[in-house]
Design an enzyme around this catalytic site. Structure first.
Site, PDB file in Angstrom:
ATOM      1  N   ARG A 118       0.823  -1.241   0.000  1.00 14.59           N
ATOM      2  CA  ARG A 118       0.000   0.000   0.000  1.00 14.59           C
ATOM      3  C   ARG A 118       0.841   1.270   0.000  1.00 14.59           C
ATOM      4  O   ARG A 118       0.379   2.345   0.358  1.00 14.59           O
ATOM      5  CB  ARG A 118      -0.974   0.027   1.173  1.00 14.59           C
ATOM      6  CG  ARG A 118      -1.964  -1.103   1.146  1.00 14.59           C
ATOM      7  CD  ARG A 118      -3.242  -0.762   1.895  1.00 14.59           C
ATOM      8  NE  ARG A 118      -4.133  -1.892   1.846  1.00 14.59           N
ATOM      9  CZ  ARG A 118      -4.139  -2.862   2.775  1.00 14.59           C
ATOM     10  NH1 ARG A 118      -3.346  -2.777   3.817  1.00 14.59           N
ATOM     11  NH2 ARG A 118      -4.968  -3.859   2.645  1.00 14.59           N
ATOM     12  N   LYS A 139       2.563  11.798 -10.896  1.00 17.82           N
ATOM     13  CA  LYS A 139       1.776  10.853 -11.708  1.00 17.82           C
ATOM     14  C   LYS A 139       2.626   9.618 -11.958  1.00 17.82           C
ATOM     15  O   LYS A 139       3.747   9.731 -12.485  1.00 17.82           O
ATOM     16  CB  LYS A 139       1.428  11.477 -13.066  1.00 17.82           C
ATOM     17  CG  LYS A 139       0.163  12.296 -13.078  1.00 17.82           C
ATOM     18  CD  LYS A 139      -0.193  12.686 -14.508  1.00 17.82           C
ATOM     19  CE  LYS A 139      -1.465  13.492 -14.564  1.00 17.82           C
ATOM     20  NZ  LYS A 139      -1.778  13.946 -15.944  1.00 17.82           N
ATOM     21  N   GLU A 181       8.762  18.327 -24.362  1.00 24.40           N
ATOM     22  CA  GLU A 181       8.098  18.694 -23.103  1.00 24.40           C
ATOM     23  C   GLU A 181       8.599  20.050 -22.601  1.00 24.40           C
ATOM     24  O   GLU A 181       7.855  20.791 -21.977  1.00 24.40           O
ATOM     25  CB  GLU A 181       8.287  17.598 -22.037  1.00 24.40           C
ATOM     26  CG  GLU A 181       7.626  16.252 -22.355  1.00 24.40           C
ATOM     27  CD  GLU A 181       6.092  16.239 -22.188  1.00 24.40           C
ATOM     28  OE1 GLU A 181       5.482  17.301 -21.960  1.00 24.40           O
ATOM     29  OE2 GLU A 181       5.507  15.144 -22.323  1.00 24.40           O
ATOM     30  N   LYS A 222       5.711  23.436 -14.072  1.00 23.17           N
ATOM     31  CA  LYS A 222       4.991  22.249 -13.612  1.00 23.17           C
ATOM     32  C   LYS A 222       4.637  22.360 -12.134  1.00 23.17           C
ATOM     33  O   LYS A 222       3.500  22.098 -11.722  1.00 23.17           O
ATOM     34  CB  LYS A 222       5.868  21.020 -13.875  1.00 23.17           C
ATOM     35  CG  LYS A 222       5.185  19.764 -13.497  1.00 23.17           C
ATOM     36  CD  LYS A 222       5.366  18.664 -14.480  1.00 23.17           C
ATOM     37  CE  LYS A 222       4.329  17.616 -14.215  1.00 23.17           C
ATOM     38  NZ  LYS A 222       4.522  16.406 -14.935  1.00 23.17           N
ATOM     39  N   GLU A 232      -5.485  16.877 -10.832  1.00 24.41           N
ATOM     40  CA  GLU A 232      -5.975  17.166 -12.179  1.00 24.41           C
ATOM     41  C   GLU A 232      -7.486  17.332 -12.263  1.00 24.41           C
ATOM     42  O   GLU A 232      -8.135  16.751 -13.144  1.00 24.41           O
ATOM     43  CB  GLU A 232      -5.515  16.052 -13.139  1.00 24.41           C
ATOM     44  CG  GLU A 232      -5.503  16.506 -14.585  1.00 24.41           C
ATOM     45  CD  GLU A 232      -4.910  15.468 -15.529  1.00 24.41           C
ATOM     46  OE1 GLU A 232      -3.893  14.852 -15.170  1.00 24.41           O
ATOM     47  OE2 GLU A 232      -5.475  15.298 -16.616  1.00 24.41           O
ATOM     48  N   ARG A 236      -4.471  21.398 -14.002  1.00 26.73           N
ATOM     49  CA  ARG A 236      -3.402  20.437 -14.321  1.00 26.73           C
ATOM     50  C   ARG A 236      -3.584  19.858 -15.730  1.00 26.73           C
ATOM     51  O   ARG A 236      -2.627  19.419 -16.367  1.00 26.73           O
ATOM     52  CB  ARG A 236      -3.331  19.326 -13.267  1.00 26.73           C
ATOM     53  CG  ARG A 236      -2.174  18.393 -13.548  1.00 26.73           C
ATOM     54  CD  ARG A 236      -1.744  17.545 -12.414  1.00 26.73           C
ATOM     55  NE  ARG A 236      -0.551  16.801 -12.826  1.00 26.73           N
ATOM     56  CZ  ARG A 236       0.193  16.081 -12.039  1.00 26.73           C
ATOM     57  NH1 ARG A 236      -0.104  15.991 -10.766  1.00 26.73           N
ATOM     58  NH2 ARG A 236       1.256  15.440 -12.500  1.00 26.73           N
ATOM     59  N   ASN A 240      -1.343  18.700 -20.224  1.00 25.08           N
ATOM     60  CA  ASN A 240      -1.612  17.681 -21.231  1.00 25.08           C
ATOM     61  C   ASN A 240      -1.647  18.262 -22.651  1.00 25.08           C
ATOM     62  O   ASN A 240      -2.025  17.586 -23.598  1.00 25.08           O
ATOM     63  CB  ASN A 240      -2.945  17.012 -20.905  1.00 25.08           C
ATOM     64  CG  ASN A 240      -2.844  15.516 -20.762  1.00 25.08           C
ATOM     65  OD1 ASN A 240      -3.541  14.797 -21.458  1.00 25.08           O
ATOM     66  ND2 ASN A 240      -1.969  15.019 -19.895  1.00 25.08           N
ATOM     67  N   HIS A 243      -1.025  16.177 -25.752  1.00 28.39           N
ATOM     68  CA  HIS A 243      -1.043  14.767 -25.371  1.00 28.39           C
ATOM     69  C   HIS A 243      -2.266  14.008 -25.876  1.00 28.39           C
ATOM     70  O   HIS A 243      -2.226  12.780 -25.958  1.00 28.39           O
ATOM     71  CB  HIS A 243      -0.937  14.615 -23.851  1.00 28.39           C
ATOM     72  CG  HIS A 243       0.452  14.887 -23.323  1.00 28.39           C
ATOM     73  ND1 HIS A 243       1.068  16.117 -23.452  1.00 28.39           N
ATOM     74  CD2 HIS A 243       1.352  14.087 -22.680  1.00 28.39           C
ATOM     75  CE1 HIS A 243       2.277  16.060 -22.901  1.00 28.39           C
ATOM     76  NE2 HIS A 243       2.470  14.847 -22.431  1.00 28.39           N
ATOM     77  N   HIS A 247      -0.750  10.887 -27.293  1.00 32.16           N
ATOM     78  CA  HIS A 247      -0.928   9.554 -26.694  1.00 32.16           C
ATOM     79  C   HIS A 247      -1.599   8.593 -27.679  1.00 32.16           C
ATOM     80  O   HIS A 247      -1.264   7.406 -27.725  1.00 32.16           O
ATOM     81  CB  HIS A 247      -1.797   9.646 -25.439  1.00 32.16           C
ATOM     82  CG  HIS A 247      -1.029  10.064 -24.212  1.00 32.16           C
ATOM     83  ND1 HIS A 247      -1.642  10.337 -23.016  1.00 32.16           N
ATOM     84  CD2 HIS A 247       0.299  10.240 -23.992  1.00 32.16           C
ATOM     85  CE1 HIS A 247      -0.725  10.652 -22.108  1.00 32.16           C
ATOM     86  NE2 HIS A 247       0.453  10.619 -22.682  1.00 32.16           N
ATOM     87  N   HIS A 260       7.797   9.246 -26.682  1.00 30.70           N
ATOM     88  CA  HIS A 260       6.648   9.984 -26.139  1.00 30.70           C
ATOM     89  C   HIS A 260       6.670  11.443 -26.618  1.00 30.70           C
ATOM     90  O   HIS A 260       5.682  11.969 -27.141  1.00 30.70           O
ATOM     91  CB  HIS A 260       6.694   9.904 -24.612  1.00 30.70           C
ATOM     92  CG  HIS A 260       5.691  10.772 -23.926  1.00 30.70           C
ATOM     93  ND1 HIS A 260       4.330  10.536 -24.006  1.00 30.70           N
ATOM     94  CD2 HIS A 260       5.831  11.894 -23.174  1.00 30.70           C
ATOM     95  CE1 HIS A 260       3.686  11.473 -23.318  1.00 30.70           C
ATOM     96  NE2 HIS A 260       4.568  12.308 -22.806  1.00 30.70           N
TER      97      HIS A 260
END
Ligand SMILES: O=C(O)C(=O)C[C@@H](O)[C@H](O)[C@H](O)COP(=O)(O)O
Length: 359
Positions: A118, A139, A181, A222, A232, A236, A240, A243, A247, A260
């Site tokens: 956990r 993330k 980025e 950031k 997000e 936030r 993206n 993206h 993606h 990426h």
């Protein structure tokens, strides 16, 4: 040394950026750990894994797990193997995971850290330019064949230790990936950074002071956003930018065929062109495309199936009830979220793919 403190509800941590830090990690973390699992990839292992152990006392048990290099390793099987390895090697709640590598290693190791017993401590030791983005903000995730980062959580590291010396061994596709980025942070929040990067020849060696400035500027953008909206629910999503299509292209082409950042670079061009048309502004999309060309970003990427891409865009985490939401720019530094109907998205994407010769 440049240090940025990130303060969020899930945890506070420092991002340290300087030359030579990989030898001194022990001095940059607040707790003492008796057992450490160093997770790295097969490329970085040969270059820097030994350096990490040098900074720790001999009494500390350092285990090492090497993942095959490349985005394709960010999958459920590798994740499960890492958990099994951790259990079999007596890692416990007082152990530490060190993620040494690029975004793939950071995301995968962070997801292991967030779920093993956990949640145990982990630190990010990025070795790519791209990881100035992925190592900050908490993330962590693995990919699913249907989409990028679809399985994951928000789980901040206890520290980020960024040794910029490791960036000089990067191959050109990794430099392109990382600078996509960096320029993204410029587009959404820092016009000076954008201008600086648009004049940059990333095919040639970038000297350390300039590289550190770009990384720290990106990290500041950031940090500023993540501190206000860690999970997000609002701003936030601006991170993206590029993206939604990026993606979709990455997963449609098969993970690892395009980096990426290279896929996001194409996604940003798409978002810029739509923004210019919708808001009647000049966002330097032609200069940006010229910069991409000059720096050998892949733009002509072969045939792509429009309906497959749209299906994938609907699985994007920003989508609500299958309505695609994209980050556009009303101006440089002024991102905005826009919903798209299927018809509208199809029309824009069809035009864009034709322009790229990908339809
Ligand atoms: O940190 C964020 O938030 C971002 O969106 C930054 C992105 O550059 C990064 O690639 C992120 O991992 C993508 O997140 P995802 O939630 O779209 O998978």
């Amino acid at each position: 040394m440049h240090t940025e403190k990130i303060q969020t509800n899930l945890g506070s941590y420092r991002v340290h950026v300087a030359s030579g830090l990989r030898f001194n990690i022990n001095q940059l973390i607040e707790k003492e750990y008796k057992r450490i699992l160093l997770i790295t990839d097969s490329t970085v292992d040969k270059l820097y894994a030994d350096d990490i152990s040098k900074g720790f006392d001999e009494a500390v048990d350092i285990l090492k797990y090497v993942v095959p290099s490349g985005e394709a390793s960010k999958n459920i099987e590798e994740y499960y193997r890492l958990l099994t390895y951790s259990i079999e090697n007596n890692m416990d709640r007082h152990s530490l995971i060190i993620a040494l590598g690029g975004g793939m290693i950071g995301d995968l190791s962070g997801f292991v850290a967030s779920t093993f017993m956990r949640g145990i401590d982990f630190i990010q030791v990025p070795t790519t330019i791209l990881a100035h983005d992925s190592s900050v903000g908490g993330k962590v995730a693995i990919n699913h064949p249907e989409g990028k980062n679809l399985i994951g959580s928000f789980y901040p590291p206890v520290a980020v230790v960024y040794d910029v010396d490791t960036l000089h061994s990067l191959p050109s596709h990794e430099i392109r990936s990382g600078y996509a980025e960096v320029i993204k942070h410029g587009f959404i929040a820092n016009g000076d950074l954008l201008k600086d990067v648009l004049h940059l020849d990333i095919k040639n060696e970038i000297e350390n002071t300039q590289l550190i400035r770009h990384l720290c500027d990106g990290i500041k953008v950031k940090a500023n956003i993540v501190e206000k909206d860690e999970k997000e629910s609002s701003i936030r999503k601006f991170l993206n930018f590029g993206h939604t299509l990026g993606h979709a292209i990455e997963s449609e082409m098969g993970y690892g065929n395009l980096t990426h950042g290279e896929a996001v670079a194409i996604g940003m061009l798409f978002a810029l062109e739509i923004s210019e048309e919708k808001f009647n502004v000049d966002l330097f999309s032609s200069d940006y495309q010229a910069w991409m060309d000059f720096n050998h970003y892949p733009i002509k990427i072969g045939k792509l199936n429009l309906s497959h891409l749209i299906k994938r865009m609907k699985k994007d985490k920003k989508a609500k009830h299958a309505i695609v939401q994209m980050v556009l720019l009303e101006n440089i530094g002024k991102p905005i979220l826009v919903d798209f109907t299927d018809e509208e998205l199809s029309a824009y994407l069809d035009k864009f793919l034709r322009k790229l010769g990908s339809n």
